[in-house]
Motif scaffolding. Sequence first.
Motif, PDB file in Angstrom:
ATOM      1  N   PHE A 163     -11.310  -0.564  -1.773  1.00 21.84           N
ATOM      2  CA  PHE A 163     -12.020   0.590  -2.353  1.00 21.84           C
ATOM      3  C   PHE A 163     -11.643   1.834  -1.552  1.00 21.84           C
ATOM      4  N   GLY A 164     -10.378   2.278  -1.699  1.00 17.55           N
ATOM      5  CA  GLY A 164      -9.924   3.511  -1.050  1.00 17.55           C
ATOM      6  C   GLY A 164      -9.707   4.578  -2.099  1.00 17.55           C
ATOM      7  N   LEU A 165      -8.690   5.419  -1.894  1.00 18.16           N
ATOM      8  CA  LEU A 165      -8.424   6.498  -2.857  1.00 18.16           C
ATOM      9  C   LEU A 165      -8.228   5.957  -4.276  1.00 18.16           C
ATOM     10  N   ILE A 166      -7.345   4.960  -4.412  1.00 17.15           N
ATOM     11  CA  ILE A 166      -7.004   4.499  -5.760  1.00 17.15           C
ATOM     12  C   ILE A 166      -8.087   3.574  -6.321  1.00 17.15           C
ATOM     13  N   GLY A 167      -8.545   2.603  -5.520  1.00 14.84           N
ATOM     14  CA  GLY A 167      -9.620   1.723  -5.991  1.00 14.84           C
ATOM     15  C   GLY A 167     -10.867   2.533  -6.340  1.00 14.84           C
ATOM     16  N   THR A 188     -15.436 -10.796   0.766  1.00 11.99           N
ATOM     17  CA  THR A 188     -14.150 -11.519   0.679  1.00 11.99           C
ATOM     18  C   THR A 188     -13.496 -11.315  -0.692  1.00 11.99           C
ATOM     19  N   ASN A 189     -12.159 -11.363  -0.670  1.00  9.61           N
ATOM     20  CA  ASN A 189     -11.398 -11.177  -1.911  1.00  9.61           C
ATOM     21  C   ASN A 189     -11.628 -12.348  -2.867  1.00  9.61           C
ATOM     22  N   ALA A 190     -11.781 -13.554  -2.301  1.00 10.49           N
ATOM     23  CA  ALA A 190     -11.996 -14.742  -3.132  1.00 10.49           C
ATOM     24  C   ALA A 190     -13.288 -14.588  -3.949  1.00 10.49           C
ATOM     25  N   CYS A 204      -5.831  -2.916  -4.876  1.00 12.86           N
ATOM     26  CA  CYS A 204      -5.697  -1.482  -4.542  1.00 12.86           C
ATOM     27  C   CYS A 204      -5.553  -1.373  -3.027  1.00 12.86           C
ATOM     28  N   ILE A 205      -4.554  -2.025  -2.501  1.00 10.24           N
ATOM     29  CA  ILE A 205      -4.346  -2.176  -1.055  1.00 10.24           C
ATOM     30  C   ILE A 205      -2.906  -1.832  -0.707  1.00 10.24           C
ATOM     31  N   PRO A 206      -2.569  -1.633   0.569  1.00 11.02           N
ATOM     32  CA  PRO A 206      -1.175  -1.342   0.936  1.00 11.02           C
ATOM     33  C   PRO A 206      -0.232  -2.429   0.415  1.00 11.02           C
ATOM     34  N   HIS A 213       1.721   0.980 -11.419  1.00  8.81           N
ATOM     35  CA  HIS A 213       1.743   2.034 -10.406  1.00  8.81           C
ATOM     36  C   HIS A 213       1.303   3.358 -11.030  1.00  8.81           C
ATOM     37  N   PRO A 214       0.066   3.775 -10.735  1.00  6.52           N
ATOM     38  CA  PRO A 214      -0.340   5.114 -11.183  1.00  6.52           C
ATOM     39  C   PRO A 214       0.375   6.142 -10.304  1.00  6.52           C
ATOM     40  N   VAL A 215       1.182   6.995 -10.931  1.00  7.71           N
ATOM     41  CA  VAL A 215       1.939   7.966 -10.115  1.00  7.71           C
ATOM     42  C   VAL A 215       1.052   9.198  -9.935  1.00  7.71           C
ATOM     43  N   ALA A 216       0.012   9.006  -9.170  1.00  5.31           N
ATOM     44  CA  ALA A 216      -0.989  10.052  -8.955  1.00  5.31           C
ATOM     45  C   ALA A 216      -1.685   9.761  -7.651  1.00  5.31           C
ATOM     46  N   GLY A 217      -1.888  10.763  -6.845  1.00  3.41           N
ATOM     47  CA  GLY A 217      -2.596  10.526  -5.596  1.00  3.41           C
ATOM     48  C   GLY A 217      -2.754  11.799  -4.796  1.00  3.41           C
ATOM     49  N   THR A 218      -3.225  11.634  -3.579  1.00  4.34           N
ATOM     50  CA  THR A 218      -3.383  12.765  -2.659  1.00  4.34           C
ATOM     51  C   THR A 218      -3.053  12.231  -1.261  1.00  4.34           C
ATOM     52  N   GLU A 219      -3.183  13.080  -0.265  1.00  8.09           N
ATOM     53  CA  GLU A 219      -2.949  12.648   1.116  1.00  8.09           C
ATOM     54  C   GLU A 219      -4.195  11.999   1.720  1.00  8.09           C
ATOM     55  N   HIS A 220      -5.276  11.949   0.955  1.00  9.79           N
ATOM     56  CA  HIS A 220      -6.526  11.408   1.500  1.00  9.79           C
ATOM     57  C   HIS A 220      -6.653   9.903   1.241  1.00  9.79           C
ATOM     58  N   SER A 221      -7.465   9.253   2.045  1.00 12.95           N
ATOM     59  CA  SER A 221      -7.703   7.830   1.810  1.00 12.95           C
ATOM     60  C   SER A 221      -9.147   7.493   2.156  1.00 12.95           C
ATOM     61  N   GLY A 222      -9.536   6.264   1.824  1.00 15.80           N
ATOM     62  CA  GLY A 222     -10.900   5.831   2.137  1.00 15.80           C
ATOM     63  C   GLY A 222     -11.844   5.944   0.949  1.00 15.80           C
ATOM     64  N   PRO A 223     -13.061   5.374   1.094  1.00 18.14           N
ATOM     65  CA  PRO A 223     -13.992   5.251  -0.037  1.00 18.14           C
ATOM     66  C   PRO A 223     -14.497   6.574  -0.614  1.00 18.14           C
ATOM     67  N   ASP A 278      -1.914  -4.563  -9.853  1.00 14.43           N
ATOM     68  CA  ASP A 278      -1.967  -3.873  -8.560  1.00 14.43           C
ATOM     69  C   ASP A 278      -1.697  -2.397  -8.841  1.00 14.43           C
ATOM     70  N   VAL A 279      -1.631  -1.590  -7.777  1.00 10.92           N
ATOM     71  CA  VAL A 279      -1.362  -0.154  -7.965  1.00 10.92           C
ATOM     72  C   VAL A 279      -0.284   0.310  -6.982  1.00 10.92           C
ATOM     73  N   GLY A 280       0.444  -0.631  -6.404  1.00  9.01           N
ATOM     74  CA  GLY A 280       1.376  -0.330  -5.324  1.00  9.01           C
ATOM     75  C   GLY A 280       2.470   0.660  -5.705  1.00  9.01           C
ATOM     76  N   SER A 281       2.879   1.456  -4.707  1.00  7.09           N
ATOM     77  CA  SER A 281       3.901   2.482  -4.918  1.00  7.09           C
ATOM     78  C   SER A 281       5.311   1.896  -4.998  1.00  7.09           C
ATOM     79  N   VAL A 282       5.439   0.604  -4.675  1.00  9.29           N
ATOM     80  CA  VAL A 282       6.723  -0.101  -4.786  1.00  9.29           C
ATOM     81  C   VAL A 282       6.473  -1.307  -5.686  1.00  9.29           C
ATOM     82  N   ALA A 322     -14.989  -4.871   0.226  1.00 11.61           N
ATOM     83  CA  ALA A 322     -14.870  -3.953   1.354  1.00 11.61           C
ATOM     84  C   ALA A 322     -15.021  -4.829   2.574  1.00 11.61           C
ATOM     85  N   ARG A 323     -14.026  -4.764   3.448  1.00 10.48           N
ATOM     86  CA  ARG A 323     -13.983  -5.753   4.526  1.00 10.48           C
ATOM     87  C   ARG A 323     -14.947  -5.467   5.661  1.00 10.48           C
ATOM     88  N   SER A 324     -15.189  -4.170   5.954  1.00 10.24           N
ATOM     89  CA  SER A 324     -16.107  -3.873   7.069  1.00 10.24           C
ATOM     90  C   SER A 324     -17.520  -3.609   6.540  1.00 10.24           C
TER      91      SER A 324
HETATM   92  N1  LIG Z   1      -2.511   7.298  -1.836  1.00  9.12           N
HETATM   93  C1  LIG Z   1      -1.855   7.611  -2.930  1.00  9.12           C
HETATM   94  O1  LIG Z   1      -1.657   8.800  -3.202  1.00  9.12           O
HETATM   95  C2  LIG Z   1      -1.363   6.533  -3.836  1.00  9.12           C
HETATM   96  C3  LIG Z   1      -1.367   5.208  -3.437  1.00  9.12           C
HETATM   97  N2  LIG Z   1      -0.874   4.232  -4.264  1.00  9.12           N
HETATM   98  C4  LIG Z   1      -0.865   2.835  -3.817  1.00  9.12           C
HETATM   99  O2  LIG Z   1      -2.199   2.387  -3.868  1.00  9.12           O
HETATM  100  C5  LIG Z   1      -2.447   1.414  -2.859  1.00  9.12           C
HETATM  101  C6  LIG Z   1      -3.731   1.794  -2.128  1.00  9.12           C
HETATM  102  O3  LIG Z   1      -3.590   3.072  -1.581  1.00  9.12           O
HETATM  103  P1  LIG Z   1      -4.856   3.999  -1.270  1.00  9.12           P
HETATM  104  O4  LIG Z   1      -5.959   3.737  -2.209  1.00  9.12           O
HETATM  105  O5  LIG Z   1      -4.320   5.364  -1.120  1.00  9.12           O
HETATM  106  O6  LIG Z   1      -5.242   3.426   0.168  1.00  9.12           O
HETATM  107  P2  LIG Z   1      -6.619   3.563   0.998  1.00  9.12           P
HETATM  108  O7  LIG Z   1      -6.220   3.438   2.430  1.00  9.12           O
HETATM  109  O8  LIG Z   1      -7.411   4.736   0.573  1.00  9.12           O
HETATM  110  O9  LIG Z   1      -7.379   2.239   0.547  1.00  9.12           O
HETATM  111  C7  LIG Z   1      -6.860   0.960   0.785  1.00  9.12           C
HETATM  112  C8  LIG Z   1      -8.017   0.015   0.996  1.00  9.12           C
HETATM  113  O10 LIG Z   1      -7.518  -1.320   1.023  1.00  9.12           O
HETATM  114  C9  LIG Z   1      -8.240  -2.032   2.005  1.00  9.12           C
HETATM  115  N3  LIG Z   1      -7.468  -3.219   2.375  1.00  9.12           N
HETATM  116  C10 LIG Z   1      -6.327  -3.280   3.095  1.00  9.12           C
HETATM  117  N4  LIG Z   1      -5.927  -4.562   3.210  1.00  9.12           N
HETATM  118  C11 LIG Z   1      -6.837  -5.319   2.542  1.00  9.12           C
HETATM  119  C12 LIG Z   1      -6.995  -6.699   2.323  1.00  9.12           C
HETATM  120  N5  LIG Z   1      -6.146  -7.589   2.799  1.00  9.12           N
HETATM  121  N6  LIG Z   1      -8.064  -7.114   1.580  1.00  9.12           N
HETATM  122  C13 LIG Z   1      -8.959  -6.225   1.098  1.00  9.12           C
HETATM  123  N7  LIG Z   1      -8.863  -4.904   1.287  1.00  9.12           N
HETATM  124  C14 LIG Z   1      -7.825  -4.464   2.003  1.00  9.12           C
HETATM  125  C15 LIG Z   1      -8.442  -1.037   3.123  1.00  9.12           C
HETATM  126  O11 LIG Z   1      -9.486  -1.421   3.970  1.00  9.12           O
HETATM  127  C16 LIG Z   1      -8.754   0.234   2.319  1.00  9.12           C
HETATM  128  O12 LIG Z   1     -10.121   0.332   2.064  1.00  9.12           O
HETATM  129  C17 LIG Z   1      -1.189   1.361  -1.996  1.00  9.12           C
HETATM  130  O13 LIG Z   1      -0.452   0.219  -2.325  1.00  9.12           O
HETATM  131  C18 LIG Z   1      -0.415   2.610  -2.376  1.00  9.12           C
HETATM  132  O14 LIG Z   1       0.983   2.392  -2.294  1.00  9.12           O
HETATM  133  C19 LIG Z   1      -0.454   4.505  -5.536  1.00  9.12           C
HETATM  134  C20 LIG Z   1      -0.478   5.780  -5.998  1.00  9.12           C
HETATM  135  C21 LIG Z   1      -0.889   6.901  -5.171  1.00  9.12           C
END
Ligand SMILES: NC(=O)C1=CN([C@@H]2O[C@H](COP(=O)(O)OP(=O)(O)OC[C@H]3O[C@@H](n4cnc5c(N)ncnc54)[C@H](O)[C@@H]3O)[C@@H](O)[C@H]2O)C=CC1
Length: 313
Positions: free
Chosen positions: A15-19, A60-62, A74-76, A125-135, A99-103, A39-41
């Motif tokens: 649950f970060g920027l994209i989730g 847990t993811n399960a 929605c993870i790296p 892959h949603p080609v949309a984002g910002t430099e911010h991350s987190g919930p 998934d939503v991965g950039s690769v 959310a793991r923490s």
């Molecule tokens: N940031 C961006 O502008 C964009 C990102 N993406 C892709 O979206 C994906 C997510 O990026 P963001 O939302 O920006 O990242 P983010 O850092 O905001 O959120 C990622 C979340 O995943 C969680 N996480 C990491 N490993 C995990 C695991 N094993 N199990 C459960 N949760 C886990 C983290 O704790 C964090 O809450 C990446 O693959 C990225 O390539 C795609 C388009 C745009």
Amino acid sequence: MSVDPHFQRVALIGFGLIGGSIARAAKLQGLAGEIVTTARSEKTRARVLELGIVDKVVATNAEAVKDADLVILCIPVGACGPVAQEIAAHLKPGAVISDVGSVKGAVVKDMAPHLPKNVHFVPAHPVAGTEHSGPDSGFAELFINRWCILTPPEGTDAEATAHLRAFWAAMGAKVEVMTPDHHDLVLAITSHLPHLIAYTIVGTADELAQVTESEVIKFSAGGFRDFTRIAASDPTMWRDVFLANKDAVLEMLGTFTEDLAKLTRAIRRGDGEALFDHFTRTRAIRRGIVEIGQDSAAADFGRQHGQLDKKQS
Ligand SMILES: NC(=O)C1=CN([C@@H]2O[C@H](COP(=O)(O)OP(=O)(O)OC[C@H]3O[C@@H](n4cnc5c(N)ncnc54)[C@H](O)[C@@H]3O)[C@@H](O)[C@H]2O)C=CC1
Ligand SMILES: O=C(O)C(=O)Cc1ccc(O)cc1
């Protein structure tokens, strides 16, 4: 024939920027009967609950994917393979896994072998984002009039792809289907290389002994400021992108280095015509992009679908 974009139970792994943006947009547009997220923490779980966007937050993811009709990672990108392995035994038969991965190539290669035959894998892959991350960084309008690229492996159930396409379209995205390799080549030049250049130039400026920190900040109203925004993007996410899209990035970097050498030579030789011609060509490209009118189209979508005018907190 229009396809219903609704899924009964949606699980968002991460649950970060994209989730967080998917959760907000899906809730606003009524695309999910129920949204569950991992959310793991403890701290993030508390914050996500406080935001009040999702119906359930689990550790847990399960647990998150249990009975889910749509699961989106929605993870790296480097975490996608291990998470696919972790959730595989708990997936509901017939579910759409995405998934939503950039690769895309590496994610497909890492995830596909773990997934059972009775689920539908439709990478996105949603080609949309910002430099911010987190919930707190997500917002419902993020995907409006932005591309979302789907890369379903050959033989994927057409109905599953159509269902996910409808889900993204209902959040405002323009959806296109292509192969993972083509996606990775295009994104290497349009997104990955620009990020690498930003990371490089900001680091270079920082290392220049004669440019003090205060001067970098003081004079950063120019082009440098735009680079600092990009270079503030999440280190884990971008480390994974460059490792996962190594071949395409190296190929584009080779071409880029050659072109940089041409401009370097033009400056050294005082070849104003070569510089002027190059800058005239690149200006036309920018004007072409702006004429597509993304901002006004986004406003149109907001008006048609209601309530999207305000940025969600
Ligand atoms: N940031 C961006 O502008 C964009 C990102 N993406 C892709 O979206 C994906 C997510 O990026 P963001 O939302 O920006 O990242 P983010 O850092 O905001 O959120 C990622 C979340 O995943 C969680 N996480 C990491 N490993 C995990 C695991 N094993 N199990 C459960 N949760 C886990 C983290 O704790 C964090 O809450 C990446 O693959 C990225 O390539 C795609 C388009 C745009
Ligand atoms: O913040 C920006 O300018 C971006 O370019 C965001 C972004 C980052 C990664 C993606 O895969 C897609 C979009």
